[in-house]
Enzyme design. Structure first.
Site, short mmCIF file in Angstrom:
data_model
loop_
_atom_site.label_atom_id
_atom_site.label_comp_id
_atom_site.label_asym_id
_atom_site.label_seq_id
_atom_site.Cartn_x
_atom_site.Cartn_y
_atom_site.Cartn_z
N ASP A 1 0.88 -1.16 0.00
CA ASP A 1 0.00 0.00 0.00
C ASP A 1 0.92 1.22 0.00
OD1 ASP A 1 -1.55 2.20 0.62
OD2 ASP A 1 -2.74 1.19 2.14
N ASN A 51 1.94 5.93 -9.96
CA ASN A 51 0.72 5.78 -10.76
C ASN A 51 -0.51 5.41 -9.94
OD1 ASN A 51 -0.77 4.96 -13.42
ND2 ASN A 51 -0.75 3.07 -12.21
N TYR A 69 -9.47 14.12 -4.71
CA TYR A 69 -8.56 13.57 -5.71
C TYR A 69 -7.89 14.68 -6.52
CZ TYR A 69 -7.73 11.21 -10.31
OH TYR A 69 -7.21 10.74 -11.49
N LYS A 126 -4.04 15.77 -6.82
CA LYS A 126 -3.32 15.74 -8.11
C LYS A 126 -2.63 17.09 -8.36
CE LYS A 126 -4.26 11.58 -9.84
NZ LYS A 126 -3.21 10.56 -10.05
N ILE A 135 -9.26 8.04 -19.60
CA ILE A 135 -8.60 6.85 -20.17
C ILE A 135 -9.46 5.64 -19.85
CG2 ILE A 135 -6.48 5.47 -20.22
CD1 ILE A 135 -5.98 8.40 -21.01
P1 NAP Z 1 -6.91 1.53 -12.02
O1 NAP Z 1 -7.32 0.74 -13.21
O2 NAP Z 1 -7.85 1.61 -10.86
O3 NAP Z 1 -5.48 0.98 -11.51
C1 NAP Z 1 -4.88 1.48 -10.36
C2 NAP Z 1 -4.37 0.31 -9.53
O4 NAP Z 1 -3.73 0.85 -8.35
C3 NAP Z 1 -5.51 -0.58 -9.00
O5 NAP Z 1 -5.12 -1.95 -8.96
C4 NAP Z 1 -5.70 -0.03 -7.59
O6 NAP Z 1 -6.40 -0.89 -6.71
C5 NAP Z 1 -4.25 0.18 -7.19
N1 NAP Z 1 -4.08 1.01 -6.01
C6 NAP Z 1 -4.91 1.98 -5.54
N2 NAP Z 1 -4.43 2.49 -4.41
C7 NAP Z 1 -3.28 1.85 -4.13
C8 NAP Z 1 -2.34 1.93 -3.08
N3 NAP Z 1 -2.52 2.75 -2.05
N4 NAP Z 1 -1.25 1.14 -3.12
C9 NAP Z 1 -1.06 0.29 -4.15
N5 NAP Z 1 -1.94 0.13 -5.16
C10 NAP Z 1 -3.03 0.92 -5.16
O7 NAP Z 1 -6.59 3.05 -12.40
P2 NAP Z 1 -6.11 3.74 -13.78
O8 NAP Z 1 -7.30 4.28 -14.44
O9 NAP Z 1 -5.19 2.82 -14.51
O10 NAP Z 1 -5.31 4.99 -13.20
C11 NAP Z 1 -3.89 5.02 -13.14
C12 NAP Z 1 -3.44 6.44 -12.88
O11 NAP Z 1 -3.91 7.29 -13.93
C13 NAP Z 1 -3.99 7.06 -11.60
O12 NAP Z 1 -3.02 7.87 -11.00
C14 NAP Z 1 -5.14 7.91 -12.07
O13 NAP Z 1 -5.43 8.98 -11.19
C15 NAP Z 1 -4.58 8.40 -13.38
N6 NAP Z 1 -5.61 8.87 -14.28
C16 NAP Z 1 -6.52 8.01 -14.79
C17 NAP Z 1 -7.52 8.48 -15.63
C18 NAP Z 1 -8.57 7.59 -16.23
O14 NAP Z 1 -9.52 8.10 -16.85
N7 NAP Z 1 -8.45 6.26 -16.10
C19 NAP Z 1 -7.58 9.86 -15.93
C20 NAP Z 1 -6.63 10.71 -15.38
C21 NAP Z 1 -5.65 10.20 -14.55
P3 NAP Z 1 -8.01 -0.62 -6.47
O15 NAP Z 1 -8.69 -1.11 -7.71
O16 NAP Z 1 -8.35 -1.41 -5.25
O17 NAP Z 1 -8.19 0.85 -6.25
#
Ligand code: NAP
Length: 270
Positions: free
Chosen positions: A64, A91, A155, A159, A188
Site C-alpha cells: 500500500d 501511478n 482527488y 493531483k 482513459i
Molecule cells: P486503475 O485501473 O484503478 O489501476 C490502479 C491500480 O492501483 C488498481 O489496482 C488499484 O487498486 C491500485 N491502487 C490503488 N491504491 C493503491 C495503493 N494505495 N497502493 C497500491 N496500489 C493501489 O486506475 P487507472 O485508471 O489505470 O489509473 C492510473 C493512474 O492514472 C492514476 O493515477 C489515475 O489517477 C490516473 N488517471 C486516470 C484516468 C482515467 O480516466 N483512467 C484519468 C486521469 C488520470 P483498487 O482497484 O483497489 O483501487
C-alpha cells in the site's frame, strides 16, 4: 526489439490494473526489469506472470503505497531482487470523494494519502540511491483534474499537489542528474471507470463529445508519454506537466461549438 530501457530497474505503482499494467508490460518489452507494485498482490502477480510469459523480466510486490512502512519494505525488496531503482512511476490512485459538502473527513484523508502522500513516500524512498548514483527519473501520473475544476475535489486537489511536488523535486534534485515530470491524462478507458460504466453503460460515448480529437484515451496513450519522459530522449525535460488529454484542456470544445452554432457559423464547426 526496441531496448530504450535495457536493464533499467523500473518501479510502477498501481501496476496491477489499467494504465499501470500496460506501462509495466511496455517497459518490460523495451528491456526494463520491472517491479509491479499494487496493494492487490494477486493482480501484481498476474501482471508479472504475463510479462514473464513474453520473456520479460518482472517481479510482483504487494504494497500500500500510502503507508510508509509498506513503501520502505517495497523499495528494499525491489533493490535486493532487481538492484537500485532507475525509474519510479507514481501511478497508484483512488478517487472516492466528490463534492466538498459530501466528502467525509476519512474519505478526504484516504484520497489525499493514496494520491499525494504516496508520491512523497515513494520519492523519498528512492531518491537517496538516485542522488548517490547521480541519475534517476520520476514520472508522476497526475490528471487533468489537477489542472482544472472537473469534480472529485479531494482527488483533484491531491493531483494538483502532485504537480507542485513534481516541480519541487525537479528543482531541488536536478543538480544530481535526477529528472521529475508529471503527465496529466484526460479520460482513459480503464477499470477505474467500471462503477461509472455499470451505472451508465454509454459514459465513454457521452464523454467523447468533450474531446477535440474525438475519442477517449487508451492506456497506451499514457504509456507512450511515460516512456518518452523516462527515456534519454527527454534528457533536458524536467519539472514539466505533459497534458495527454486529446485536447480537452486546450479550450472548451463543446462551448466553442455551441457559440459558433449560435453565431450562425456552422461552416466553422465541422
Ligand atoms: P486503475 O485501473 O484503478 O489501476 C490502479 C491500480 O492501483 C488498481 O489496482 C488499484 O487498486 C491500485 N491502487 C490503488 N491504491 C493503491 C495503493 N494505495 N497502493 C497500491 N496500489 C493501489 O486506475 P487507472 O485508471 O489505470 O489509473 C492510473 C493512474 O492514472 C492514476 O493515477 C489515475 O489517477 C490516473 N488517471 C486516470 C484516468 C482515467 O480516466 N483512467 C484519468 C486521469 C488520470 P483498487 O482497484 O483497489 O483501487
Amino acid at each position: 526489439m526496441a531496448t530504450r530501457f535495457a536493464d533499467k530497474v523500473v518501479v510502477i505503482t498501481g501496476a496491477g490494473s489499467g494504465i499501470g499494467k500496460v506501462m509495466a508490460k511496455r517497459f518490460a518489452a523495451e528491456g526494463a526489469r520491472v517491479a509491479v507494485v499494487d496493494w492487490h498482490g494477486d493482480r501484481a502477480a498476474e501482471c508479472a506472470g504475463e510479462i514473464a510469459q513474453t520473456d520479460g523480466h518482472a517481479v510482483a510486490v504487494r504494497a500500500d503505497v500510502s503507508v510508509g512502512a509498506d513503501v520502505a519494505t517495497m523499495v528494499g525488496e525491489v533493490t535486493s531482487r532487481l538492484g537500485p531503482v532507475d525509474v519510479l512511476v507514481n501511478n497508484a490512485a483512488i478517487a472516492d470523494g466528490d463534492d466538498v459538502l459530501e466528502i467525509e473527513e476519512p474519505t478526504w484523508d484516504r484520497d489525499v494519502s493514496v494520491v499525494l502522500k504516496s508520491v512523497f513516500l515513494c520519492s523519498k524512498a528512492v531518491l537517496p540511491s538516485m542522488i548517490e548514483r547521480r541519475a534517476g527519473v520520476i514520472v508522476n501520473i497526475a490528471s487533468v483534474n489537477g489542472l482544472s475544476a472537473l469534480g472529485n475535489e479531494a482527488y483533484s486537489a491531491a493531483k494538483a499537489g502532485m504537480i507542485n511536488l513534481t516541480q519541487g523535486i525537479a528543482v531541488r534534485y536536478g543538480g544530481y542528474g535526477i529528472r521529475c515530470n508529471a503527465i496529466a491524462p484526460g479520460t482513459i478507458r480503464t477499470p477505474i471507470w467500471q462503477e461509472r460504466v455499470d451505472r451508465d453503460p454509454v459514459v465513454f460515448e457521452r464523454l467523447v463529445k468533450w474531446y477535440p480529437l474525438g475519442r477517449v484515451g487508451e492506456p497506451d496513450d499514457i504509456a507512450n508519454a511515460a516512456m518518452f519522459l523516462a527515456s534519454d530522449e527527454a534528457a533536458w525535460i524536467t519539472g514539466t506537466v505533459l497534458r495527454v488529454d486529446g485536447g480537452l484542456l486546450a479550450g472548451n470544445y463543446r462551448m466553442t461549438r455551441e457559440l459558433l452554432a449560435q453565431a450562425g457559423s456552422e461552416d466553422l464547426e465541422s
